[in-house]
Design a protein around this motif. Structure first.
Motif, short mmCIF file in Angstrom:
data_model
loop_
_atom_site.label_atom_id
_atom_site.label_comp_id
_atom_site.label_asym_id
_atom_site.label_seq_id
_atom_site.Cartn_x
_atom_site.Cartn_y
_atom_site.Cartn_z
N SER A 1 -11.14 7.22 -0.63
CA SER A 1 -10.74 6.36 0.57
C SER A 1 -9.35 6.63 0.72
CB SER A 1 -11.34 5.11 0.70
OG SER A 1 -12.90 5.29 0.85
N ASP A 2 -8.43 5.97 -0.46
CA ASP A 2 -7.10 5.97 -0.32
C ASP A 2 -6.53 7.46 0.01
OD1 ASP A 2 -7.11 3.27 -0.92
OD2 ASP A 2 -6.76 3.64 -3.28
N LEU A 3 -6.99 8.42 -0.81
CA LEU A 3 -6.51 10.07 -0.55
C LEU A 3 -6.94 10.34 0.76
CD1 LEU A 3 -7.93 11.30 -3.74
CD2 LEU A 3 -5.39 11.08 -3.41
N LEU A 4 -8.07 9.89 1.37
CA LEU A 4 -8.44 10.22 2.78
C LEU A 4 -7.30 9.56 3.77
CD1 LEU A 4 -10.46 11.43 4.72
CD2 LEU A 4 -11.32 9.24 4.57
N ALA A 5 -7.13 8.20 3.53
CA ALA A 5 -6.06 7.44 4.37
C ALA A 5 -4.64 8.34 4.23
CB ALA A 5 -5.90 6.09 3.76
N ALA A 6 -4.28 8.79 2.71
CA ALA A 6 -3.09 9.34 2.74
C ALA A 6 -2.88 10.72 3.26
CB ALA A 6 -2.73 9.63 1.44
N ALA A 7 -4.10 11.52 3.49
CA ALA A 7 -4.00 12.58 4.14
C ALA A 7 -4.05 12.20 5.73
CB ALA A 7 -5.32 13.60 3.86
N GLY A 8 -4.76 11.35 6.09
CA GLY A 8 -4.57 11.14 7.55
C GLY A 8 -3.16 10.61 8.07
N SER A 9 -2.31 10.25 7.34
CA SER A 9 -0.95 9.53 7.63
C SER A 9 -0.08 10.23 7.25
CB SER A 9 -0.71 8.17 7.04
OG SER A 9 -0.86 8.38 5.50
N SER A 10 -0.18 11.75 6.93
CA SER A 10 0.80 12.85 6.56
C SER A 10 1.64 12.85 7.80
CB SER A 10 0.30 13.72 6.19
OG SER A 10 -0.77 14.10 5.18
N ALA A 11 3.11 13.14 7.27
CA ALA A 11 4.14 13.16 8.34
C ALA A 11 4.19 14.56 8.87
CB ALA A 11 5.55 12.64 7.62
N THR B 1 -1.13 19.38 3.89
CA THR B 1 -1.62 20.43 2.82
C THR B 1 -2.03 19.89 1.39
OG1 THR B 1 -0.90 22.06 4.53
CG2 THR B 1 -1.75 22.74 2.13
N ASP B 2 -0.95 19.22 1.02
CA ASP B 2 -0.62 18.84 -0.34
C ASP B 2 -1.79 17.61 -0.63
OD1 ASP B 2 1.12 20.72 -0.94
OD2 ASP B 2 2.83 19.40 -0.88
N ARG B 3 -1.85 16.82 0.50
CA ARG B 3 -2.48 15.54 0.17
C ARG B 3 -4.18 16.04 0.47
NH1 ARG B 3 0.71 10.81 3.38
NH2 ARG B 3 2.44 10.80 1.83
N ALA B 4 -4.57 16.80 1.44
CA ALA B 4 -5.60 17.18 1.53
C ALA B 4 -6.28 18.09 0.40
CB ALA B 4 -5.85 18.23 2.96
N ALA B 5 -5.32 18.85 -0.30
CA ALA B 5 -5.67 19.55 -1.63
C ALA B 5 -6.15 18.66 -2.67
CB ALA B 5 -4.70 20.26 -2.03
N ALA B 6 -5.45 17.42 -2.48
CA ALA B 6 -5.79 16.19 -3.78
C ALA B 6 -7.19 15.66 -3.25
CB ALA B 6 -4.72 15.11 -3.68
N LEU B 7 -7.53 15.42 -2.02
CA LEU B 7 -8.66 14.92 -1.48
C LEU B 7 -9.89 15.94 -1.87
CD1 LEU B 7 -10.38 12.86 0.26
CD2 LEU B 7 -9.70 14.15 2.11
N ARG B 8 -9.75 17.31 -1.59
CA ARG B 8 -10.68 18.26 -1.78
C ARG B 8 -10.89 18.22 -3.61
NH1 ARG B 8 -10.85 22.06 2.34
NH2 ARG B 8 -10.68 20.83 4.17
N ARG B 9 -10.00 17.92 -4.32
CA ARG B 9 -10.14 17.86 -5.95
C ARG B 9 -11.21 16.70 -6.16
NH1 ARG B 9 -4.98 20.10 -6.02
NH2 ARG B 9 -3.97 17.70 -6.34
N ARG B 10 -10.76 15.61 -5.27
CA ARG B 10 -11.62 14.46 -5.51
C ARG B 10 -12.90 14.64 -5.02
NH1 ARG B 10 -10.56 10.25 -9.30
NH2 ARG B 10 -11.99 8.43 -8.78
N ALA C 1 -3.40 14.36 -13.36
CA ALA C 1 -3.12 14.69 -12.08
C ALA C 1 -3.61 13.59 -11.07
CB ALA C 1 -4.00 16.05 -11.59
N VAL C 2 -4.78 12.70 -11.46
CA VAL C 2 -4.94 11.61 -10.42
C VAL C 2 -4.10 10.53 -10.41
CG1 VAL C 2 -6.90 9.94 -10.27
CG2 VAL C 2 -7.70 12.32 -10.74
N GLY C 3 -3.53 10.38 -11.76
CA GLY C 3 -2.44 9.37 -11.85
C GLY C 3 -1.24 9.59 -11.13
N GLU C 4 -0.99 10.82 -11.23
CA GLU C 4 0.26 11.06 -10.51
C GLU C 4 0.11 11.03 -8.89
OE1 GLU C 4 3.22 11.84 -11.28
OE2 GLU C 4 3.11 12.14 -13.60
N ARG C 5 -1.18 11.46 -8.47
CA ARG C 5 -1.48 11.40 -7.09
C ARG C 5 -1.49 9.87 -6.76
NH1 ARG C 5 -0.47 15.54 -3.96
NH2 ARG C 5 -1.20 17.66 -5.04
N SER C 6 -2.04 9.00 -7.59
CA SER C 6 -2.13 7.60 -7.29
C SER C 6 -0.58 7.03 -7.19
CB SER C 6 -2.92 6.94 -8.46
OG SER C 6 -3.96 7.26 -8.37
#
Length: 447
Positions: free
Chosen positions: A182-192, A198-207, A415-420
């Motif tokens: 859910s945090d990754l989803l929120a981050a993708a939805g608040s992208s500037a 694109t980067d945040r959605a890719a992280a969400l897809r991996r999750r 990679a998950v830690g870096e995203r966090s």
């Protein structure tokens, strides 16, 4: 000859006058400063609040443009703004049908723009809807069990239960406690911007990938390519999260202000719990849409009714304002899925929100509590300036704690830690910006 080549009856959209442009731009800019309403409310001058002034401006534009979409030039860019919910729906549907509807961006009340993930379809079997109510009842029980000593429910506890419900409905029990999802989803939805999205959605897809491969939830048995399934699951998870965290919470509050009686019948004919929940969710979507406004890019010229729309136009669908201007119970603008037309994900999201509100109303009756004994008019600007300075300090301290947590070397392991870590830093930066805005507001109130 195509309809675009037909010169008969075609005309460009109406253009607002210079003063109307200035006033509309000011109405958008005023959304950034909620404290502006405090002096007007304190003096009992409700017609001078932001919402009232905006309503008057839109009503004027609607009259001067005969209710048709009007071309506006504002500090946020030029746009074509429909002034009627039905016109907005018809205009977007025609653009979509003509293949002219490009990227969509969510415009927040603060004036920020965030890219909206593309619509993707995933069928919802009718039998699956029967599984939503038991899940909603379980989350409602957990939420009510987490009430404080004064019987209130915190926003954090509500969001925790609502996001867990969205994950369980879409992805199954395995995703129930995956809060990072859910945090990754929120981050993708608040992208500037699109690049960041694109980067945040890719992280969400991996999750999402492990859940899609293991099966469970709506994705289980989906006969679609993995990439298409992932896009559809992301879309559904986004809409369900918005509906349960935002719409269901607003609906539960609205239910406290609405009697359990049918409007057209005597009080002796009470509404059922399900009917109350349905009415409350419908009103919440209308009054407090999860997407305050959406901007759409027009990729190619097209014609809607007798109006020619040029390529490069930005259509601004201000859902909250359109619903406010709408007359009668019908004609509300779409507030969940950004793509016009039917959307099974949006339907499921509304269904899930109703199920959660139904489960809560079945156990507890909501009450509206007044915080503080003194009315607002007894508290002047100096009082609110002090509160604003204290809030700014709290935001700065919270930003510092988030940044300190992000510096921990434990995030370097994968990679998950870096995203966090990036999520923590993004939250810290937002807190710093919010603190600066609140501090500026405090200075203006103290003048």
């Amino acid at each position: 000859m195509t309809v675009l080549d037909d010169p008969t009856g075609a005309r460009g959209p109406a253009t607002a006058r210079p003063l109307e442009n200035v006033l509309f731009g000011a109405a958008l800019a005023a959304r950034r400063f909620p404290w502006i309403d405090a002096p007007a409310r304190a003096l009992g001058l409700t017609p001078f609040t932001r919402e009232s002034l905006t309503r008057q401006l839109l009503a004027h534009l609607k009259d001067s443009a005969s209710g048709r979409p009007v071309r506006l030039h504002t500090p946020f860019g030029a746009c074509l703004a429909p002034l009627d919910a039905d016109d907005a729906a018809g205009l977007l549907a025609r653009a979509h049908e003509a293949g002219a509807l490009g990227r969509a961006e969510h415009l927040t009340p603060d004036g920020d723009r965030h890219p909206v993930a593309p619509h993707a379809a995933l069928p919802v079997p009718p039998s699956y809807l029967g599984e939503v109510h038991p899940l909603a009842a379980q989350e409602a029980a957990l939420l009510l069990a987490a009430r404080h000593a004064d019987a209130t429910v915190s926003r954090e506890d509500w969001d925790t239960a609502a996001r867990r419900l969205a994950r369980r409905v879409v992805l199954g029990a395995a995703a129930a406690e995956d809060t990072l999802l859910s945090d990754l989803l929120a981050a993708a939805g608040s992208s500037a911007d699109t690049h960041e999205h694109t980067d945040r959605a890719a992280a969400l897809r991996r999750r999402l990938t492990p859940y899609l491969r293991a099966g469970g939830g709506l994705a289980d048995g989906a006969d679609l390519p993995e990439e298409q399934t992932a896009a559809a699951v992301e879309h559904m998870l986004d809409l369900l999260t918005r509906a349960t965290t935002h719409t269901a919470r607003q609906a539960f509050a609205l239910a406290a202000a609405r009697p359990a009686a049918r409007p057209a019948l005597p009080v002796t004919a009470p509404m059922s719990v399900a009917e109350r929940a349905e009415a409350a969710v419908e009103e919440a979507l209308r009054r407090h849409p999860p997407r305050w406004a959406t901007s759409y890019e027009v990729l190619a010229p097209f014609r809607w009714q007798d109006v020619s729309i040029a390529a490069g136009t930005d259509i601004l669908c201000a859902t909250a304002w359109l619903n406010d201007l709408a007359e009668g119970p019908g004609g509300a603008a779409p507030s969940l899925c950004a793509v016009p037309g039917t959307c099974e994900a949006a339907d499921l999201a509304v269904f899930t929100a109703r199920a959660l509100v139904t489960a809560l109303l079945d156990t507890a009756e909501p009450l509206v509590l007044e915080r503080g004994p003194a009315p607002l008019r007894d508290r002047g600007p100096a009082h609110h300036a002090t509160l604003a300075r204290e809030s700014a300090l709290g935001l700065e301290e919270h930003a510092g704690r988030l940044a300190e947590c992000a510096r921990d070397s434990g995030w370097n392991r994968d990679a998950v830690g870096e995203r966090s870590r990036m999520l923590l830093l993004d939250h810290a930066e937002r807190c710093r910006r919010a603190a600066a805005d609140v501090r500026n507001a405090a200075r203006r109130l103290a003048r």
